[in-house]
Structures are given as structure tokens and as C-alpha cells.
Design a protein around this motif. Structure first.
Motif, PDB file in Angstrom:
ATOM      1  N   GLY A  37       0.797  -1.223   0.000  1.00  0.00           N
ATOM      2  CA  GLY A  37       0.000   0.000   0.000  1.00  0.00           C
ATOM      3  C   GLY A  37       0.827   1.269   0.000  1.00  0.00           C
ATOM      4  N   LYS A  38       2.150   1.148   0.109  1.00  0.00           N
ATOM      5  CA  LYS A  38       3.027   2.309   0.078  1.00  0.00           C
ATOM      6  C   LYS A  38       3.728   2.401  -1.281  1.00  0.00           C
ATOM      7  CE  LYS A  38       2.301   3.103   4.500  1.00  0.00           C
ATOM      8  NZ  LYS A  38       1.356   4.169   4.914  1.00  0.00           N
ATOM      9  N   SER A  39       3.965   3.625  -1.725  1.00  0.00           N
ATOM     10  CA  SER A  39       4.706   3.847  -2.969  1.00  0.00           C
ATOM     11  C   SER A  39       6.042   4.492  -2.637  1.00  0.00           C
ATOM     12  CB  SER A  39       3.915   4.744  -3.915  1.00  0.00           C
ATOM     13  OG  SER A  39       3.656   6.004  -3.319  1.00  0.00           O
ATOM     14  N   ALA A  40       7.073   4.084  -3.359  1.00  0.00           N
ATOM     15  CA  ALA A  40       8.429   4.555  -3.065  1.00  0.00           C
ATOM     16  C   ALA A  40       9.139   4.980  -4.338  1.00  0.00           C
ATOM     17  CB  ALA A  40       9.225   3.463  -2.365  1.00  0.00           C
ATOM     18  N   LEU A  41       9.797   6.110  -4.284  1.00  0.00           N
ATOM     19  CA  LEU A  41      10.660   6.580  -5.363  1.00  0.00           C
ATOM     20  C   LEU A  41      12.096   6.526  -4.883  1.00  0.00           C
ATOM     21  CD1 LEU A  41      11.552   8.112  -7.941  1.00  0.00           C
ATOM     22  CD2 LEU A  41      10.870  10.242  -6.779  1.00  0.00           C
ATOM     23  N   VAL A  42      12.938   5.810  -5.621  1.00  0.00           N
ATOM     24  CA  VAL A  42      14.365   5.747  -5.318  1.00  0.00           C
ATOM     25  C   VAL A  42      15.102   6.366  -6.493  1.00  0.00           C
ATOM     26  CG1 VAL A  42      16.317   4.305  -4.664  1.00  0.00           C
ATOM     27  CG2 VAL A  42      13.987   3.595  -4.057  1.00  0.00           C
ATOM     28  N   THR A  43      15.761   7.476  -6.278  1.00  0.00           N
ATOM     29  CA  THR A  43      16.467   8.124  -7.382  1.00  0.00           C
ATOM     30  C   THR A  43      17.782   7.405  -7.667  1.00  0.00           C
ATOM     31  OG1 THR A  43      17.593   9.744  -5.948  1.00  0.00           O
ATOM     32  CG2 THR A  43      15.411  10.328  -6.797  1.00  0.00           C
ATOM     33  N   ALA A  44      18.224   7.499  -8.921  1.00  0.00           N
ATOM     34  CA  ALA A  44      19.459   6.836  -9.361  1.00  0.00           C
ATOM     35  C   ALA A  44      19.460   5.372  -8.942  1.00  0.00           C
ATOM     36  CB  ALA A  44      20.685   7.554  -8.807  1.00  0.00           C
ATOM     37  N   SER A  45      18.432   4.644  -9.393  1.00  0.00           N
ATOM     38  CA  SER A  45      18.219   3.281  -8.885  1.00  0.00           C
ATOM     39  C   SER A  45      18.320   2.191  -9.935  1.00  0.00           C
ATOM     40  CB  SER A  45      16.844   3.202  -8.206  1.00  0.00           C
ATOM     41  OG  SER A  45      15.828   3.761  -9.013  1.00  0.00           O
ATOM     42  N   SER A  46      18.985   2.474 -11.052  1.00  0.00           N
ATOM     43  CA  SER A  46      19.138   1.430 -12.065  1.00  0.00           C
ATOM     44  C   SER A  46      20.269   0.464 -11.728  1.00  0.00           C
ATOM     45  CB  SER A  46      19.378   2.046 -13.447  1.00  0.00           C
ATOM     46  OG  SER A  46      20.559   2.824 -13.454  1.00  0.00           O
ATOM     47  N   SER A  47      21.115   0.832 -10.769  1.00  0.00           N
ATOM     48  CA  SER A  47      22.235  -0.040 -10.381  1.00  0.00           C
ATOM     49  C   SER A  47      22.721   0.373  -8.996  1.00  0.00           C
ATOM     50  CB  SER A  47      23.380   0.058 -11.398  1.00  0.00           C
ATOM     51  OG  SER A  47      23.911   1.380 -11.420  1.00  0.00           O
ATOM     52  N   GLY A  48      23.696  -0.367  -8.492  1.00  0.00           N
ATOM     53  CA  GLY A  48      24.377   0.003  -7.251  1.00  0.00           C
ATOM     54  C   GLY A  48      23.497   0.028  -6.020  1.00  0.00           C
ATOM     55  N   ILE A  49      23.809   0.934  -5.114  1.00  0.00           N
ATOM     56  CA  ILE A  49      23.075   1.054  -3.866  1.00  0.00           C
ATOM     57  C   ILE A  49      21.606   1.373  -4.129  1.00  0.00           C
ATOM     58  CG2 ILE A  49      22.795   2.472  -1.784  1.00  0.00           C
ATOM     59  CD1 ILE A  49      25.860   2.700  -1.659  1.00  0.00           C
ATOM     60  N   GLY A  50      21.349   2.239  -5.088  1.00  0.00           N
ATOM     61  CA  GLY A  50      19.977   2.604  -5.402  1.00  0.00           C
ATOM     62  C   GLY A  50      19.144   1.411  -5.827  1.00  0.00           C
ATOM     63  N   PHE A  51      19.715   0.558  -6.665  1.00  0.00           N
ATOM     64  CA  PHE A  51      18.988  -0.637  -7.104  1.00  0.00           C
ATOM     65  C   PHE A  51      18.738  -1.574  -5.927  1.00  0.00           C
ATOM     66  CE2 PHE A  51      18.856  -5.028  -8.604  1.00  0.00           C
ATOM     67  CZ  PHE A  51      17.791  -4.968  -9.498  1.00  0.00           C
ATOM     68  N   GLY A  57      29.680   3.692   4.081  1.00  0.00           N
ATOM     69  CA  GLY A  57      31.124   3.803   3.961  1.00  0.00           C
ATOM     70  C   GLY A  57      31.565   3.117   2.681  1.00  0.00           C
ATOM     71  N   PRO A  58      32.803   2.608   2.623  1.00  0.00           N
ATOM     72  CA  PRO A  58      33.252   1.881   1.434  1.00  0.00           C
ATOM     73  C   PRO A  58      32.303   0.713   1.140  1.00  0.00           C
ATOM     74  CG  PRO A  58      35.096   2.346   2.893  1.00  0.00           C
ATOM     75  CD  PRO A  58      33.859   2.719   3.645  1.00  0.00           C
ATOM     76  N   THR A  59      31.808   0.670  -0.079  1.00  0.00           N
ATOM     77  CA  THR A  59      30.788  -0.304  -0.456  1.00  0.00           C
ATOM     78  C   THR A  59      31.132  -0.914  -1.802  1.00  0.00           C
ATOM     79  OG1 THR A  59      29.117   1.033   0.701  1.00  0.00           O
ATOM     80  CG2 THR A  59      28.308  -0.625  -0.845  1.00  0.00           C
ATOM     81  N   ILE A  60      30.925  -2.212  -1.923  1.00  0.00           N
ATOM     82  CA  ILE A  60      31.184  -2.887  -3.202  1.00  0.00           C
ATOM     83  C   ILE A  60      29.966  -2.689  -4.096  1.00  0.00           C
ATOM     84  CG2 ILE A  60      31.785  -5.053  -4.343  1.00  0.00           C
ATOM     85  CD1 ILE A  60      32.959  -6.023  -1.711  1.00  0.00           C
ATOM     86  N   SER A  61      29.982  -1.607  -4.840  1.00  0.00           N
ATOM     87  CA  SER A  61      28.901  -1.269  -5.753  1.00  0.00           C
ATOM     88  C   SER A  61      29.333  -1.559  -7.183  1.00  0.00           C
ATOM     89  CB  SER A  61      28.551   0.211  -5.621  1.00  0.00           C
ATOM     90  OG  SER A  61      29.664   1.003  -6.011  1.00  0.00           O
ATOM     91  N   ASP A  62      28.410  -1.376  -8.117  1.00  0.00           N
ATOM     92  CA  ASP A  62      28.757  -1.540  -9.533  1.00  0.00           C
ATOM     93  C   ASP A  62      29.884  -0.593  -9.928  1.00  0.00           C
ATOM     94  OD1 ASP A  62      26.743  -3.386  -9.700  1.00  0.00           O
ATOM     95  OD2 ASP A  62      25.262  -1.993 -10.502  1.00  0.00           O
ATOM     96  N   GLY A  63      29.821   0.638  -9.388  1.00  0.00           N
ATOM     97  CA  GLY A  63      30.859   1.610  -9.705  1.00  0.00           C
ATOM     98  C   GLY A  63      32.231   1.173  -9.218  1.00  0.00           C
ATOM     99  N   PHE A  64      32.285   0.597  -8.022  1.00  0.00           N
ATOM    100  CA  PHE A  64      33.563   0.111  -7.490  1.00  0.00           C
ATOM    101  C   PHE A  64      34.085  -1.040  -8.331  1.00  0.00           C
ATOM    102  CE2 PHE A  64      36.144  -2.617  -4.774  1.00  0.00           C
ATOM    103  CZ  PHE A  64      37.048  -1.697  -4.240  1.00  0.00           C
ATOM    104  N   GLU A  65      33.195  -1.952  -8.717  1.00  0.00           N
ATOM    105  CA  GLU A  65      33.609  -3.086  -9.547  1.00  0.00           C
ATOM    106  C   GLU A  65      34.154  -2.606 -10.890  1.00  0.00           C
ATOM    107  OE1 GLU A  65      30.647  -6.090  -9.880  1.00  0.00           O
ATOM    108  OE2 GLU A  65      30.461  -6.384  -7.714  1.00  0.00           O
TER     109      GLU A  65
END
Length: 264
Positions: free
Chosen positions: A7-21, A185-193
Motif C-alpha cells: 500500500g506504500k509507494s516509493a521513489l528511489v532516485t538513481a536506482s538502475s544499479s548500485g546502492i539505489g537498485f 562507507g566503502p561499499t562494493i557497488s557496480d561503480g567500485f567493480e
């Protein structure tokens, strides 16, 4: 403890990859209808298809818009005029010596990392207040507290997010809406990879190993002595967005592995 957001709607910006995804996936897995945002229809469609493989019944909408501009934010709001949950994840980063960082770069970071959140919060908070419930989360960084010498412009923009979130929390006090910041903090994201792809090929080391080496070399104060996963960051965000986190407001919540040497 079970987090349910049906019942809740959520918008996540910059969410096609990484932390956002990862955040979008966590919210969709909790039952929220999710809006994915990025700058490319192609990457957003790929992200939506990946999410639907995990959650076939999820309600997933995509909106391509560049949030570094006022026009991009307006385009997004026009297509999605109301949400219950706003996760301001859009941001850019990169090293640049202070004396070589020109005004255009400072402006680019300010518009992307700070003003996108200002504009979207201004658009969505009034309805949240009217309905007596809402969640706004800013994805800041441990660099907001531990300003990197080689990324002063980035650190300043992330500190500004903390001030913005705290101020907005006070502005909507008593409304049933919470506003918080989460500091990875330091995170293994798509950008880091992507950044480490050549090093993986050259050394044959795994991403996890290289991430640990990076942490120990550049963030030696880390207590967990490794990088976090995007899922570990998303777990905190999903909790803060939930009905269970109703008494958490105006907070700066660290998922930095203890990099920031502070007991508060």
C-alpha cells in the motif's frame, strides 16, 4: 521483526544499479510499489526486468530524468506526482584536487547531490504531511563527517545533505513524516567493480579481496575491516522507510563499518 510496505509507494532516485537498485529491490521485496529513476530508458528497463525476476508481482514503474537539473526534477514529479517514500540517492563522486576544482565542478556536485534532494523533497513532503505519514531518506556518506582531502567538493555536498535532512525533519515535526540520512562507507557497488576491473584482470584477485585491501589502505579506521555490500546498506534504508522506524527522525545513521571514529 518483519517489514511490510504493502500500500506504500516509493521513489528511489538513481536506482538502475548500485546502492539505489539494492534499495529499490529491498523496498519491492517488502511489498512497496517502486519507481525506478535514472537517465537511460535502456538501463531502467533492464533494472525493472531484473527486479521482476525476483518479485514477479511487484509494481515497478520507470522514469528517465536527469535530476542534476531543475527541468529533470520537474519531469519526474510531473510523471510521479505523489509518493509515500522518497529516497534521495542520486549523486556523483570523484577525486579532484581542491586547487584544480573549478566553479563548474562545484556547481555540478551541488546541483546533483544537494539540489535534487531539495527539489524533490519540496515537491513530495506537503502531501506526506497532509496524509500524516511519509518517509524521506538522504543517502549521504561517511565522507560527510570524514571529509576526504582529495574530494573536498564531494564531502561538502554530503555534509550539506545532513544539514538538509535535519532541517527538514524539524520543519515537518509532529506530522507523522520522518526525514533521516543514511551514511554508507566503502561499499562494493557496480561503480567500485567497474573502477577495479583492470586491477582484477591484472592481479587475478577477487573484488572482495581488492575491496578489503582498499579499505585497509585508505580507511584503516574501519572496524569491520572490509567493504560493505549494497544489500547491507539497503537493509538500513528499508528499515528507516518502514512503519517500524516511526521514532527515528532527524538522524544520521551510519553504515560505514565503523570508519568514522565517533561513539555518537
Amino acid at each position: 521483526m518483519e517489514i511490510r510496505l504493502e500500500g506504500k509507494s516509493a521513489l528511489v532516485t538513481a536506482s538502475s544499479s548500485g546502492i539505489g537498485f539494492a534499495i529499490a529491490k529491498g523496498l519491492a521485496g517488502s511489498g512497496a510499489a517502486v519507481v525506478l529513476n535514472g537517465r537511460s530508458d535502456a538501463t531502467l528497463n533492464a533494472a525493472r526486468n531484473t527486479l521482476l525476476k525476483s518479485y514477479p508481482n511487484a509494481q515497478i514503474k520507470i522514469v528517465a530524468a536527469d535530476l542534476a537539473t531543475a527541468d529533470g526534477c520537474e519531469k519526474l514529479v510531473n510523471k510521479v506526482p505523489k509518493v509515500d517514500i522518497l529516497v534521495n540517492n542520486a549523486g556523483i563522486y570523484g577525486p579532484d584536487d581542491f586547487f584544480e576544482t573549478n566553479d563548474a565542478t562545484w556547481e555540478q556536485y551541488w546541483q546533483t547531490n544537494v539540489m535534487s534532494g531539495v527539489r524533490l523533497s519540496r515537491a513530495y513532503l506537503p502531501t506526506m504531511q497532509q496524509q500524516g505519514w511519509g518517509r524521506v531518506v538522504f543517502i549521504s556518506s561517511e565522507s560527510a563527517l570524514n571529509i576526504p582531502a582529495d574530494m573536498v567538493h564531494y564531502g561538502v555536498s554530503k555534509t550539506a545533505q545532513l544539514a538538509l535532512a535535519r532541517g527538514l525533519a524539524k520543519r515537518v515535526a509532529g506530522s507523522g513524516v520522518t526525514v533521516n540520512s543514511v551514511l554508507p562507507g566503502p561499499t562494493i557497488s557496480d561503480g567500485f567493480e567497474h573502477m577495479m576491473a583492470e586491477e582484477v584482470a591484472r592481479t587475478g584477485k577477487s573484488i572482495d579481496t581488492l575491496a578489503t585491501e582498499f579499505v585497509m589502505a585508505h580507511r584503516p579506521s574501519s572496524i569491520i575491516q572490509r567493504a560493505a555490500s549494497v544489500e547491507e546498506v539497503a537493509n538500513m534504508v528499508v528499515y528507516v522507510c518502514s512503519t517500524l522506524a516511526s521514532a527515528t527522525c532527524g538522524a544520521a545513521l551510519r553504515v560505514d563499518g565503523g570508519v568514522v571514529d565517533d561513539i555518537v
